[in-house]
Enzyme design. Structure first.
Site, PDB file in Angstrom:
ATOM      1  N   VAL A   1       0.905  -1.150   0.000  1.00  0.00           N
ATOM      2  CA  VAL A   1       0.000   0.000   0.000  1.00  0.00           C
ATOM      3  C   VAL A   1       0.948   1.205   0.000  1.00  0.00           C
ATOM      4  O   VAL A   1       1.531   1.538   1.025  1.00  0.00           O
ATOM      5  CB  VAL A   1      -0.937   0.003   1.224  1.00  0.00           C
ATOM      6  CG1 VAL A   1      -1.788   1.268   1.242  1.00  0.00           C
ATOM      7  CG2 VAL A   1      -1.815  -1.241   1.228  1.00  0.00           C
ATOM      8  N   PRO A   2       1.141   1.817  -1.159  1.00  0.00           N
ATOM      9  CA  PRO A   2       2.281   2.729  -1.367  1.00  0.00           C
ATOM     10  C   PRO A   2       2.126   4.125  -0.768  1.00  0.00           C
ATOM     11  O   PRO A   2       2.060   5.129  -1.485  1.00  0.00           O
ATOM     12  CB  PRO A   2       2.380   2.780  -2.886  1.00  0.00           C
ATOM     13  CG  PRO A   2       0.973   2.621  -3.350  1.00  0.00           C
ATOM     14  CD  PRO A   2       0.354   1.651  -2.379  1.00  0.00           C
ATOM     15  N   CYS A   3       2.128   4.210   0.550  1.00  0.00           N
ATOM     16  CA  CYS A   3       2.037   5.520   1.186  1.00  0.00           C
ATOM     17  C   CYS A   3       3.285   6.356   0.906  1.00  0.00           C
ATOM     18  O   CYS A   3       3.246   7.581   1.021  1.00  0.00           O
ATOM     19  CB  CYS A   3       1.779   5.388   2.686  1.00  0.00           C
ATOM     20  SG  CYS A   3       2.969   4.401   3.566  1.00  0.00           S
ATOM     21  N   HIS A   4       4.371   5.707   0.459  1.00  0.00           N
ATOM     22  CA  HIS A   4       5.569   6.458   0.099  1.00  0.00           C
ATOM     23  C   HIS A   4       5.326   7.335  -1.129  1.00  0.00           C
ATOM     24  O   HIS A   4       6.058   8.274  -1.373  1.00  0.00           O
ATOM     25  CB  HIS A   4       6.759   5.520  -0.136  1.00  0.00           C
ATOM     26  CG  HIS A   4       6.566   4.525  -1.227  1.00  0.00           C
ATOM     27  ND1 HIS A   4       5.899   3.319  -1.024  1.00  0.00           N
ATOM     28  CD2 HIS A   4       6.930   4.541  -2.530  1.00  0.00           C
ATOM     29  CE1 HIS A   4       5.878   2.640  -2.164  1.00  0.00           C
ATOM     30  NE2 HIS A   4       6.492   3.370  -3.087  1.00  0.00           N
TER      31      HIS A   4
END
Length: 162
Positions: free
Chosen positions: A121-124
């Site tokens: 889950v690419p919160c970056h």
């Protein structure tokens, strides 16, 4: 039943947890050496896909995810993050707007900070409206490196002329 596996990433040891419901956690842990025990069948695909991602051979994850009992707002933020394409970014404000609440920018940041399934889950990929990197729970250096892995032309570090 919740299963656990470890994967040695370029950033250190990742601990992966999940069940037949899906992957519920991917987090960086302080374990040296990183445990190399057997990988449960339910986590094998996740380990393989993370390895491909870090080798630059995977641009999208194809895994069942289990957000458990997380608040509905957080889950909505994470679902929006899953829509951000590899190599691209969005802003906290853009996600707040997509969720219909322009004032929820800080709440979006809090949801990112509590994302249990890092990298997948690419919160970056979520940055400040100004373009600055902000708020990654494993540090801005790791956030920059993940963005650089995905888009080296836009996020590569600048060299020094002198």
């Amino acid at each position: 039943m919740l299963e656990k596996a470890h994967f040695l990433s370029p950033f250190g040891c990742l601990e992966i947890q999940g069940s037949s419901l899906g992957i519920s956690s991917v987090k960086l842990v302080e374990k040296k050496p990183c445990p190399a025990g057997p990988i449960p069948d339910v986590l094998r695909g996740c380990v393989l896909q993370l390895d491909e991602y870090f080798r630059g051979r995977r641009r999208a994850f194809n895994l069942k995810l289990d957000f458990g009992n997380a608040p509905a707002f957080y889950q909505a933020v994470w679902e929006e993050l899953l829509k951000v394409p590899y190599g691209h970014t969005t802003t906290y404000q853009a996600i707040a707007e997509k969720l219909g609440d322009l004032k929820a920018v800080r709440a979006v940041g809090q949801a990112n900070a509590r994302n249990p399934i890092a990298i997948i889950v690419p919160c970056h990929r979520c940055i400040a409206k100004s373009g600055d990197l902000q708020g990654y729970f494993y540090g801005l250096d790791m956030k920059r490196q993940l963005l650089e892995l995905e888009n080296p032309m836009s996020f590569a570090r600048q060299g020094s002329l002198f």
